[in-house]
Each structure stands twice: as C-alpha cells, then as structure tokens.
Enzyme design. Structure first.
Site, PDB file in Angstrom:
ATOM      1  N   ASP A   1      -2.276  -0.170  -6.231  1.00  0.00           N
ATOM      2  CA  ASP A   1      -2.973  -1.444  -6.216  1.00  0.00           C
ATOM      3  C   ASP A   1      -1.860  -2.441  -6.500  1.00  0.00           C
ATOM      4  OD1 ASP A   1      -4.290  -3.802  -6.865  1.00  0.00           O
ATOM      5  OD2 ASP A   1      -6.068  -2.698  -7.476  1.00  0.00           O
ATOM      6  N   HIS A   2      -1.337  -3.074  -5.436  1.00  0.00           N
ATOM      7  CA  HIS A   2      -0.077  -3.793  -5.625  1.00  0.00           C
ATOM      8  C   HIS A   2      -0.192  -4.957  -6.603  1.00  0.00           C
ATOM      9  CE1 HIS A   2      -1.856  -6.020  -2.252  1.00  0.00           C
ATOM     10  NE2 HIS A   2      -1.247  -7.057  -2.761  1.00  0.00           N
TER      11      HIS A   2
ATOM     12  N   HIS B   1      -8.757  -4.689  -6.764  1.00  0.00           N
ATOM     13  CA  HIS B   1      -7.970  -5.650  -7.547  1.00  0.00           C
ATOM     14  C   HIS B   1      -8.776  -6.299  -8.686  1.00  0.00           C
ATOM     15  CE1 HIS B   1      -5.402  -4.977  -4.216  1.00  0.00           C
ATOM     16  NE2 HIS B   1      -6.019  -5.778  -3.380  1.00  0.00           N
TER      17      HIS B   1
HETATM   18  P1  NAD Z   1       0.881  -0.671  10.649  1.00  0.00           P
HETATM   19  O1  NAD Z   1      -0.235  -0.544  11.614  1.00  0.00           O
HETATM   20  O2  NAD Z   1       1.854  -1.803  10.820  1.00  0.00           O
HETATM   21  O3  NAD Z   1       1.737   0.684  10.684  1.00  0.00           O
HETATM   22  C1  NAD Z   1       1.155   1.947  10.803  1.00  0.00           C
HETATM   23  C2  NAD Z   1       2.219   3.033  10.909  1.00  0.00           C
HETATM   24  O4  NAD Z   1       1.565   4.292  11.104  1.00  0.00           O
HETATM   25  C3  NAD Z   1       3.178   2.859  12.087  1.00  0.00           C
HETATM   26  O5  NAD Z   1       4.470   3.207  11.623  1.00  0.00           O
HETATM   27  C4  NAD Z   1       2.688   3.904  13.100  1.00  0.00           C
HETATM   28  O6  NAD Z   1       3.700   4.430  13.939  1.00  0.00           O
HETATM   29  C5  NAD Z   1       2.185   4.998  12.190  1.00  0.00           C
HETATM   30  N1  NAD Z   1       1.193   5.861  12.841  1.00  0.00           N
HETATM   31  C6  NAD Z   1      -0.026   5.521  13.309  1.00  0.00           C
HETATM   32  N2  NAD Z   1      -0.639   6.605  13.862  1.00  0.00           N
HETATM   33  C7  NAD Z   1       0.208   7.657  13.712  1.00  0.00           C
HETATM   34  C8  NAD Z   1       0.151   9.049  14.051  1.00  0.00           C
HETATM   35  N3  NAD Z   1      -0.913   9.584  14.656  1.00  0.00           N
HETATM   36  N4  NAD Z   1       1.196   9.814  13.721  1.00  0.00           N
HETATM   37  C9  NAD Z   1       2.286   9.298  13.115  1.00  0.00           C
HETATM   38  N5  NAD Z   1       2.395   8.003  12.762  1.00  0.00           N
HETATM   39  C10 NAD Z   1       1.382   7.182  13.068  1.00  0.00           C
HETATM   40  O7  NAD Z   1       0.236  -0.650   9.200  1.00  0.00           O
HETATM   41  P2  NAD Z   1       0.778  -1.365   7.862  1.00  0.00           P
HETATM   42  O8  NAD Z   1       0.389  -2.787   7.884  1.00  0.00           O
HETATM   43  O9  NAD Z   1       2.216  -1.036   7.664  1.00  0.00           O
HETATM   44  O10 NAD Z   1      -0.111  -0.688   6.724  1.00  0.00           O
HETATM   45  C11 NAD Z   1       0.074   0.644   6.283  1.00  0.00           C
HETATM   46  C12 NAD Z   1      -0.889   0.948   5.162  1.00  0.00           C
HETATM   47  O11 NAD Z   1      -0.675   0.042   4.102  1.00  0.00           O
HETATM   48  C13 NAD Z   1      -2.369   0.837   5.495  1.00  0.00           C
HETATM   49  O12 NAD Z   1      -3.069   1.807   4.753  1.00  0.00           O
HETATM   50  C14 NAD Z   1      -2.750  -0.543   5.000  1.00  0.00           C
HETATM   51  O13 NAD Z   1      -4.120  -0.623   4.673  1.00  0.00           O
HETATM   52  C15 NAD Z   1      -1.882  -0.634   3.775  1.00  0.00           C
HETATM   53  N6  NAD Z   1      -1.562  -1.999   3.364  1.00  0.00           N
HETATM   54  C16 NAD Z   1      -0.788  -2.815   4.147  1.00  0.00           C
HETATM   55  C17 NAD Z   1      -0.464  -4.087   3.710  1.00  0.00           C
HETATM   56  C18 NAD Z   1       0.422  -5.007   4.524  1.00  0.00           C
HETATM   57  O14 NAD Z   1       0.780  -6.058   3.981  1.00  0.00           O
HETATM   58  N7  NAD Z   1       0.771  -4.685   5.735  1.00  0.00           N
HETATM   59  C19 NAD Z   1      -0.929  -4.536   2.470  1.00  0.00           C
HETATM   60  C20 NAD Z   1      -1.702  -3.683   1.694  1.00  0.00           C
HETATM   61  C21 NAD Z   1      -2.000  -2.421   2.164  1.00  0.00           C
END
Ligand code: NAD
Length: 488
Positions: free
Chosen positions: A176-177, A239
């Site tokens: 939970d960042h 949060h």
């Molecule tokens: P994103 O969609 O940008 O990236 C997803 C990644 O998963 C990519 O590297 C993709 O290649 C990989 N991927 C997808 N399907 C795949 C498969 N079948 N096999 C292998 N790799 C696969 O997502 P993100 O924004 O980086 O978020 C990642 C996680 O972090 C999520 O759970 C999201 O809810 C959480 N999160 C993200 C943020 C943010 O600021 N981006 C903030 C809080 C939480």
C-alpha cells in the site's frame, strides 16, 4: 548494511516499473543499500535484449544519476527474460538465469519477487515459482504484490490461498504505497513522541478525525479499469483504512513489526460493523458531472473514454467509520475521497473537543492537521488573544511544512518499501488479517450500492463533492475542516 539479493520483477516493461521501481532501486544503490552483490531480472512479454532493457533502465534514472557511467554501471546489473506467465518453459529459463546470476553476484540464494502486473496473474506466478523450483527454500525468499488485493472478500481470499501455497504470510508483502510516505511514517512520531498528544489521543479528548484523499484529476485514460473499481475499492478499502488503523491503534509495546502489526490488526477487527440502517446513513457515494476548473471545462464521468454511459460507479466516496475500542468507541472517523475535486490534497484533521466559550468568548476547537501530499508537514490550531486593547479570542495556527530540500531528500515511498523488504520489515505492509477485515466491511457497502440501496449523488467537477457528506458531519455537530475555495 547492503543486501545480497536477486530481485525479479514481473511486469518489467510496465509503467510502474519504469516510473517507480527502477528509480527506487537506483536510490537504494546510490545510498549503498544495494551494492555489487545484487542483480535484477526483468520479465515481461516483450522480447527485449539485455542491451535494450539496460537502456530503458538508464532512461528511467537519468535525472538521479551523478554521471552517465554511474547509471550504466547500475544498469549492468539488470537482465531480461521474455516471459509469458502461463508458459512453464519460461519459468525454467528464469530459474536457470537466476542460478547463474546467483553465482556471478554471490547473492547467497536470496530472492525478492515483485509482481508488478495485473493481479489475475499473481496466483499463476506464485504456483510456478514453487513448481519449477525457483522458490527452493534456500536464502531468503520474499514476495511483493501490487494492489489491488482482490476486488471483494471472495477474490481476495482466493488470491491469498493461492499465494500461501508457495509463501508464508511472513514472506508476503502486500503493497500500500501510501504507507511508505514520509508523513504517514511521521504519525508514530507525532502521536507517541509528544505527551500532549499521547495523553489526549482518545475519546475523552478527540471529537472526530477527518481523512481526506482529494484528487483534481478525473479518471484520465484509466476509465476502463476505474469503471469496474470505483472510489470505495480504489481508495477506501486499502489506503483510507490503513491510515485509519495508524490513527486509531493503541500504543504498541515496542517499536517492532510484530507489536505494531498486532495493534493494527486489532483496529481492523474492532471496526464497527454497522446495522443495515447505519450502513445507509454512514456511507455516501457520488459521481462527477461536468464543471469548470480554472477556466477549463471538464466533461462528465459518464462521457469519459471507456466508461459505460449509464455507469453508476462512484468517483467519490465519503462516510464515517467507528472503531469499537475503549480508546475510540463513538468517535467518528470521517473520510472522503474523490476525483475532480476542488484541489488535490491528502490530509488528516484531528479535531479535539472544546468548550463553546470561556469568559463569554466563543472558542474554536483545537485541530491537529497532518499534511501528507502534495505538501508535507503539520499544523496545530489553538486559541489565543487577538492583539489589541480588548480581550478577544481568535484561533492561531502553528504551521510546520517540510522544506523542499528535506522533501527532495526524503525517500520515495517505493524506495522506503523495498528497503523494508530487504530488511524483512513488514510494518508498512498490509497483513492478510487487515485485508480480510476491510473487505468484510467494504463488501457490505458495495452490495448495498450495487442494489441501488443508497442514492448516487451527482457533484460538479471542481467542487468538494456532494453536500450529503457535509450533512453527515453536521449530524455529529461537525464540519469538514478543509474547505478549499473553488477555482472556476
Ligand atoms: P502495465 O500495464 O503498464 O504493465 C503490465 C506489465 O505486465 C507489462 O510489463 C506486461 O508486459 C506484463 N504482462 C502482461 N501480461 C503478461 C503475460 N501474460 N505474461 C507476462 N507478462 C505480462 O501496468 P502497471 O501500470 O505497471 O501496473 C502494474 C501493477 O501495479 C498493477 O497491479 C497495478 O494495479 C499496480 N499499480 C500501478 C500503479 C501505477 O502507477 N502504474 C500504481 C499503483 C498500483
């Protein structure tokens, strides 16, 4: 102390990895918490070469590095393995890479796995990590999972069951960042490091506590995801309730993860379970309509890309929780969170009890405000005499804002959180019992709302949400302390 470890990031080509994880790992490297005995394996679907991966990493840290050589030296620790989470062969390739890097960097078999992907993959990955011998019981083995942890109690329990087939609770770090933010960490210092607050932190002296997570932005390009989530799942289940637990918990016997966790879990288990009538009264939902912020016209939620045109998803949630503990029984913990509100700001206002007047002069309640973001700091308002011949009383505010240098030097939340994992410190992560208890309560509200058992209030973009929230506070003789001026 620097850690010997291989960090494997699932989702290495994703937004989070580039924006947060690589810069945070670099900061740990720069401060000496990671040294020559570490390597990072990035995995994702795209077929990247090591050279290309290194260039992605270098680009993400350019602003932080002292020199291009330093950035390149750091990036040389990064290796890439293209990977489909459902393909067993790929885990075998990952295991071989991990073993060879362990030898090369002398990491003593220590492993951290960071699941930075959509949660539906978490269970599959955890299962394969065990079945393909990547998790082999040698060295330390820790799993970091991104939010969301389930979408209700059932999916969260299922996910937890799947993770527990490979990892013990002690090895699972649910992110939970917000818990990595400097001012949230500061709550311990403010509460327990000052007798004036430590002694007054209870229902005899606190009238109510207000938690605000306000955003200026709308759903932007996340409409498709958000429309299935909503403010309650996105911001309150995790949060808001985590923050509440830090504000409501009893003083831990020691400043150790076990003692702090035990107190936090107690709060989650003491969350008041509302009656059906209370449920309708205590929780309010809203959805933004068009409006003008600083001369710019914003569209209604239902017109956002990838949002169902008749969506009833809430972009605003507010209400009150109660904690049935000796310390806080009967004290409302008001909260509100929403998109397209007047101003961005996360803060806590602790409103102390007050007599109405003294010597015929009316008094304002003392309020301790903790600013979490974008400003970091706190303020305390007390009553003082106004300057002049006459005796009249007015509120005076003592403000402390962390200066920009300190803010710049303060760790990024992900840096702090990864540092904690390397040190096996789960204080700032959510325990399964906390997640379980929060879903139990949130599920009841979700169900009521899904059945349209409570109104969906509209609010204008640029306002602070529906007035129903103000009315709820008024019922308790309270009002929101933070009332930013609308900017039309
Ligand atoms: P994103 O969609 O940008 O990236 C997803 C990644 O998963 C990519 O590297 C993709 O290649 C990989 N991927 C997808 N399907 C795949 C498969 N079948 N096999 C292998 N790799 C696969 O997502 P993100 O924004 O980086 O978020 C990642 C996680 O972090 C999520 O759970 C999201 O809810 C959480 N999160 C993200 C943020 C943010 O600021 N981006 C903030 C809080 C939480």
């Amino acid at each position: 102390m620097s850690s010997k470890v291989i960090v494997t990031i699932f989702g290495a080509s994703g937004d989070l990895a580039k924006r947060k994880l690589y810069p945070s790992l670099f900061r740990l490297y720069k401060s000496g918490n990671l040294s020559e005995h570490f390597a990072v394996i990035g995995t994702a679907r795209r077929p990247w070469s090591k050279e290309y991966f290194e260039s992605v990493v270098v680009e993400s840290i350019t602003d932080l590095a002292d020199s291009p050589q330093q950035a390149q030296e750091f990036a040389s620790h990064f290796y890439y393995q293209s990977h489909d989470v459902n393909d067993t062969e790929h885990y075998i390739a990952l295991r071989d890479l991990q073993n060879s890097l362990d030898e090369k960097y002398q990491t003593e078999h220590n492993k951290v796995f960071f699941l930075s992907m959509a949660p539906q993959f978490f269970g599959t990955i955890a299962k394969h990590l065990k079945s393909e011998g990547i998790v082999d019981g040698q060295g330390f083995e820790r799993l970091i999972v991104e939010k969301p942890f389930g979408t209700d109690l059932e999916t969260a329990s299922q996910l937890n069951k799947e993770l527990e087939e490979t990892f013990d609770e002690e090895q699972i770090f649910r992110i939970d960042h917000y818990l990595g933010k400097e001012m949230i960490q500061n709550i311990f210092a403010i509460r327990f490091g000052n007798l004036i607050f430590d002694n007054l932190w209870n229902r005899d002296f606190i009238d109510n506590i207000q938690i605000t997570f306000a955003e200026r932005l709308g759903v932007e390009e996340r409409g498709g995801y958000y429309d299935h989530s909503g403010a309650l799942r996105d911001m309150v289940q995790n949060h808001t309730l985590q923050l509440l637990s830090l504000l409501a918990m009893d003083k831990p016997a020691t400043f150790t993860k076990d003692a702090i966790r035990a107190e936090k879990i107690k709060v989650f288990e003491q969350l008041h379970n509302p009656t059906d009538d209370e449920l309708k009264k205590f929780f309010i939902r809203g959805q933004y309509r068009s409006g003008t912020i600083e001369g710019k016209k914003d569209i209604s939620y239902r017109s956002e890309p990838n949002v169902y045109p008749e969506s009833t998803t809430e972009t605003y949630a507010s209400g009150t929780f109660f904690v049935d503990s000796d310390r806080f029984r009967g004290v409302p913990f008001f909260f509100r969170t929403g998109k397209r509100l007047t101003q961005k700001g996360t803060m806590v206002n602790v409103v102390f009890k007050q007599t109405d007047s003294i010597f015929g002069h009316s008094l304002q309640p003392n309020v301790l405000t903790i600013y979490i973001q974008p400003n970091e700091g706190f303020s305390l308002s007390i009553n003082g005499k106004e300057v002049g011949e006459k005796f009249s009383i007015a509120p005076i505010s003592f403000d402390y804002e962390t200066d920009a240098t300190a803010t710049g030097a303060s760790p990024e939340p992900y840096e702090k959180l990864i540092f904690d994992v390397l040190n096996n410190d789960s204080t700032n992560y959510s325990h399964w019992h906390e997640v379980r208890a929060s879903w139990q309560l949130i599920d009841r509200i979700e169900k009521l709302w899904a059945e349209n058992g409570a109104p969906l209030y509209e609010y204008k973009s640029g306002s602070m949400g529906p007035t129903a929230s103000d009315d709820l506070l008024a019922e308790y003789g309270a009002e929101w302390v933070w009332k930013p001026e609308p900017k039309n």
